[in-house]
Write an enzyme that holds these catalytic residues in place. Structure first.
Site, PDB file in Angstrom:
ATOM      1  N   LYS A 110       0.824  -1.217   0.000  1.00 57.24           N
ATOM      2  CA  LYS A 110       0.000   0.000   0.000  1.00 57.24           C
ATOM      3  C   LYS A 110       0.855   1.263   0.000  1.00 57.24           C
ATOM      4  O   LYS A 110       0.397   2.314  -0.425  1.00 57.24           O
ATOM      5  CB  LYS A 110      -0.967  -0.014   1.179  1.00 57.24           C
TER       6      LYS A 110
HETATM    7  C1  LIG Z   1      -4.376  -4.480   1.220  1.00 57.08           C
HETATM    8  C2  LIG Z   1      -3.577  -5.730   1.096  1.00 57.08           C
HETATM    9  C3  LIG Z   1      -3.929  -6.730   0.156  1.00 57.08           C
HETATM   10  C4  LIG Z   1      -5.157  -6.649  -0.718  1.00 57.08           C
HETATM   11  O1  LIG Z   1      -5.053  -5.666  -1.725  1.00 57.08           O
HETATM   12  P1  LIG Z   1      -6.368  -5.113  -2.466  1.00 57.08           P
HETATM   13  O2  LIG Z   1      -5.916  -4.002  -3.321  1.00 57.08           O
HETATM   14  O3  LIG Z   1      -7.300  -4.683  -1.375  1.00 57.08           O
HETATM   15  O4  LIG Z   1      -6.930  -6.259  -3.247  1.00 57.08           O
HETATM   16  C5  LIG Z   1      -3.093  -7.833   0.063  1.00 57.08           C
HETATM   17  N1  LIG Z   1      -2.001  -7.974   0.841  1.00 57.08           N
HETATM   18  C6  LIG Z   1      -1.644  -7.040   1.755  1.00 57.08           C
HETATM   19  C7  LIG Z   1      -0.437  -7.269   2.587  1.00 57.08           C
HETATM   20  C8  LIG Z   1      -2.403  -5.884   1.904  1.00 57.08           C
HETATM   21  O5  LIG Z   1      -2.046  -4.958   2.809  1.00 57.08           O
END
Ligand SMILES: *Cc1c(COP(=O)(O)O)cnc(C)c1O
Length: 462
Positions: A110
């Site tokens: 993120k």
């Molecule tokens: C947020 C997150 C996901 C999922 O990603 P999306 O964009 O919501 O599908 C997967 N792995 C981790 C470690 C995350 O923080």
């Protein structure tokens, strides 16, 4: 480039306005009016570019109302906080290509989007002479990445609610050790749902929302999707360079469908992605959709990959819009139906197309831990439980020799319990976690009271 809503209810707006709007005012999601396609010669000219350069080429196509120098600077500043010179390096392990997206300040993918969004918000607010109070609820990853994205930024305060004592200790520390004056952590004596319900109530109080210029950083902001498109290009070029491959499969651990939707955008732009593997944990509504055409909601269960514990994936609407051939009225009906009946029905032709573009597999807790253990045994490499869901799904799904790029969405040290349970090994801590438990923290513990939260925001909002 103009932006429209999936629900067809807004006049087209610019990129900058789309970023500031977040969720479309008609309740839909914003999308570019058309997705630019990259011809093979241009694609070829991109393949040796460093990450930041490539990011500029990709993002400037969608952000054409930003002066080139400004966009370049925002990109540079956003990725200067990453601990790896390649930003998102690719490593080759046991036949799989691991795209490491966890070299940012909070060790999860993120950061790639939120480091950029924080800088972009600061830039746009300054240009408009405005201020923003970001409010959000988190079960862990999003909150810490958002806090690190906006800490110390002018014109922005951030208020993040998390359930007291219910996030992992590392996740809590990654939030509460940020003591910049514009960052406000609220540990709510309650559950994640309590936090989320209070945040929803704040946004539904239109007078309050207006008065304090409330803003959101959830994954529906178009700028977040856009920043994530870049690493699909970057990693494909690395793998093509090594193998001479002319196409690749990507495996994406999926929660809100934001990350994998960025891959879908890259595919529509002309990146030769043979298929996107949508990997889920026990919360597998999207796997049931792809494999059985059944899109009906259930209840969320807790797993060892908590950032994917989601039933209704908010970005899924963006894909459905394209699946419905950009027919906003059909989409409106389908989502009105979903709210009433908890399901959407798709035609046979639509499902055939879905299976051209996606494959899917659901990996449960046992399979996740086994994947971590087996992968570590064979390669010495530690996968975090989210990444392991993607790697597990890839091993089940791709058998034809096409290179598979698995998105590594978190550093194993962020989820040490699952890694230890699977392998008996303590994941080595990257420098950003050294001594984090000795740093000063700032966090307000508060009962789950909307009134109290409101008072606090009123007191601290600038
Ligand atoms: C947020 C997150 C996901 C999922 O990603 P999306 O964009 O919501 O599908 C997967 N792995 C981790 C470690 C995350 O923080």
């Amino acid at each position: 480039m103009r932006y429209i809503s999936t629900r067809g209810g807004i006049a087209p707006i610019s990129f900058k306005d789309a970023v500031m709007m977040g969720l479309a005012t008609d309740g839909g999601l914003l999308l570019p009016e058309s997705i630019p396609t990259i011809d093979p010669a241009t694609l070829d000219s991109w393949k040796a570019l460093p990450y930041r350069e490539l990011a500029y080429r990709v993002m400037s196509l969608f952000a054409d109302d930003m002066p080139a120098e400004d966009l370049k600077q925002l990109i540079d500043r956003s990725y200067d906080t990453f601990a790896h010179p390649e930003i998102t390096p690719v490593v080759h392990k046991d036949g799989a290509w691991i795209l490491e997206l966890f070299h940012g300040p909070t060790l999860a993918f993120k950061d790639v989007a939120l480091q950029f969004l924080g800088n972009l918000f600061e830039y746009l607010l300054k240009e408009r002479g405005q201020k923003m109070n970001i409010v959000g609820a988190t079960s862990g990853d999003t909150g810490s990445a958002a806090i690190h994205g906006v800490r110390g930024k002018d014109g922005i305060n951030i208020f993040i609610l998390h359930p007291h004592g219910r996030t992992s200790p590392i996740q809590a520390l990654q939030m509460t050790t940020v003591t910049d004056p514009n960052v406000h952590n609220i540990a709510v004596e309650g559950t994640f749902d309590d936090c989320q319900n209070m945040v929803k109530a704040l946004f539904n109080d239109l007078a309050f929302k207006e008065k304090y210029s409330l803003g959101a950083v959830n994954s529906i902001n178009w700028a977040r999707v856009l920043a994530q498109v870049v690493y699909y290009f970057y990693s494909f070029f690395r793998v093509a360079e090594e193998t001479g491959a002319t196409e690749a499969v990507f495996s994406v651990p999926t929660g809100n469908f934001g990350d994998i939707f960025a891959g879908y955008v890259a595919r529509r732009m002309g990146l030769p992605i043979k298929r996107l593997i949508l990997a889920t944990n026990e919360n597998n509504i999207l796997t049931r959709f792809i494999n059985e055409g059944d899109y009906s909601t259930g209840t969320v269960v807790s797993t060892v990959s908590p950032s994917m514990d989601i039933q209704l994936a908010s970005n899924f609407e963006r894909y459905v819009y394209y699946l419905f051939n950009e027919d906003a009225s059909r989409l409106r009906e389908a989502f009105a139906g979903l709210a009433k009946t908890g399901r959407i029905d798709f035609t046979e032709a639509e499902m055939a197309r879905v299976r051209e573009e996606f494959a899917s597999d659901s990996i449960d807790q046992f399979g996740t831990l086994k994947t971590i253990a087996d992968f570590h045994h064979e390669t010495g490499y530690l996968l975090d439980p989210h990444t392991a869901v993607g790697v597990g799904a890839a091993l089940e799904t791709v058998k034809d020799g096409t290179p598979v790029i698995c998105l590594a969405t978190a550093h194993p040290a962020k989820f040490p319990d699952a890694v230890r349970q699977a392998t008996g090994v303590e994941p080595p801590q990257p420098p950003s976690l050294h001594g984090i438990d000795k740093l000063p923290t700032r966090c307000l513990v508060m009962e789950a009271s909307l009134e109290k939260v409101k008072e606090f925001i009123e007191e601290k909002a600038r």
